[in-house]
Design a protein around this motif. Structure first.
Motif, PDB file in Angstrom:
ATOM      1  N   UNK A   9       0.859  -1.176   0.000  1.00 57.96           N
ATOM      2  CA  UNK A   9       0.000   0.000   0.000  1.00 57.96           C
ATOM      3  C   UNK A   9       0.898   1.231   0.000  1.00 57.96           C
ATOM      4  N   UNK A  10       0.716   2.104  -0.969  1.00 57.27           N
ATOM      5  CA  UNK A  10       1.563   3.288  -1.117  1.00 57.27           C
ATOM      6  C   UNK A  10       1.578   4.138   0.146  1.00 57.27           C
ATOM      7  N   UNK A  11       0.430   4.321   0.795  1.00 56.06           N
ATOM      8  CA  UNK A  11       0.351   5.160   1.990  1.00 56.06           C
ATOM      9  C   UNK A  11       1.018   4.524   3.206  1.00 56.06           C
ATOM     10  N   UNK A  12       1.304   3.236   3.137  1.00 62.41           N
ATOM     11  CA  UNK A  12       1.965   2.561   4.247  1.00 62.41           C
ATOM     12  C   UNK A  12       3.442   2.315   3.976  1.00 62.41           C
ATOM     13  N   UNK A  14       7.325   2.758   3.853  1.00 63.01           N
ATOM     14  CA  UNK A  14       8.288   3.439   4.717  1.00 63.01           C
ATOM     15  C   UNK A  14       8.975   4.583   3.974  1.00 63.01           C
ATOM     16  N   UNK A  15       9.256   4.370   2.715  1.00 67.93           N
ATOM     17  CA  UNK A  15       9.929   5.395   1.918  1.00 67.93           C
ATOM     18  C   UNK A  15       9.108   6.667   1.809  1.00 67.93           C
ATOM     19  N   UNK A  16       7.803   6.526   1.654  1.00 61.48           N
ATOM     20  CA  UNK A  16       6.930   7.695   1.567  1.00 61.48           C
ATOM     21  C   UNK A  16       7.038   8.526   2.836  1.00 61.48           C
ATOM     22  N   UNK A  17       6.939   7.891   3.983  1.00 64.90           N
ATOM     23  CA  UNK A  17       6.927   8.634   5.247  1.00 64.90           C
ATOM     24  C   UNK A  17       8.300   9.190   5.584  1.00 64.90           C
ATOM     25  N   UNK A  18       9.358   8.507   5.184  1.00 60.92           N
ATOM     26  CA  UNK A  18      10.700   9.076   5.361  1.00 60.92           C
ATOM     27  C   UNK A  18      10.862  10.311   4.477  1.00 60.92           C
TER      28      UNK A  18
END
Length: 138
Positions: A9-12, A14-18
């Motif tokens: 899931x894109x929203x989950x 780790x790279x997105x949130x970093x």
């Protein structure tokens, strides 16, 4: 049947949130430098207390922009909690604006301002009555 790898899931991810955390850090650092430039510009026009004026204008605009979300809080307790946190951060920012208005460099102000993250994490550990190294590391 072939075993397919689960789709992340894109929203989950780790790279997105970093990436979002890095973007937030860059924006915060940039806001200190741009605040210093704004305060210096006000000082050059002869404003008596440029740090206070800049801070008041910044928070007036922020309050107007963010108030619709305050009144859509899930509960009264949540709304007052948000107001308390906002008040604490507002006081910290006003101290930084005053320091810059008195001639403190943006670099020094940014360093001392970043310490508030450590203090907030420490207070969280005390209030929760749990010491979690992850909280302080964050």
């Amino acid at each position: 049947l072939s075993a397919e790898a689960p789709v992340e899931n894109f929203l989950e991810s780790e790279g997105l949130w970093k990436s979002i955390s890095m973007f937030n850090a860059m924006m915060w650092g940039g806001s200190i430098v741009s605040s210093k430039a704004g305060i210096d510009a006000l000082a050059s026009t002869g404003v008596e207390d440029p740090g206070c004026l800049f801070g008041a204008l910044r928070f007036l605009v922020a309050t107007l922009c963010l108030s619709p979300w305050l009144f859509s809080s899930s509960s009264l307790e949540s709304m007052f909690g948000s107001m308390k946190v906002g008040g604490c951060y507002g006081a910290a920012y006003m101290a930084m604006f005053l320091a810059m208005g008195l001639g403190t460099s943006a670099a020094k102000t940014s360093f001392f301002g970043s310490l508030q993250a450590v203090v907030c994490a420490g207070i969280t550990c005390v209030v929760a009555r749990q010491f979690k190294i992850g909280t302080l590391a964050a």
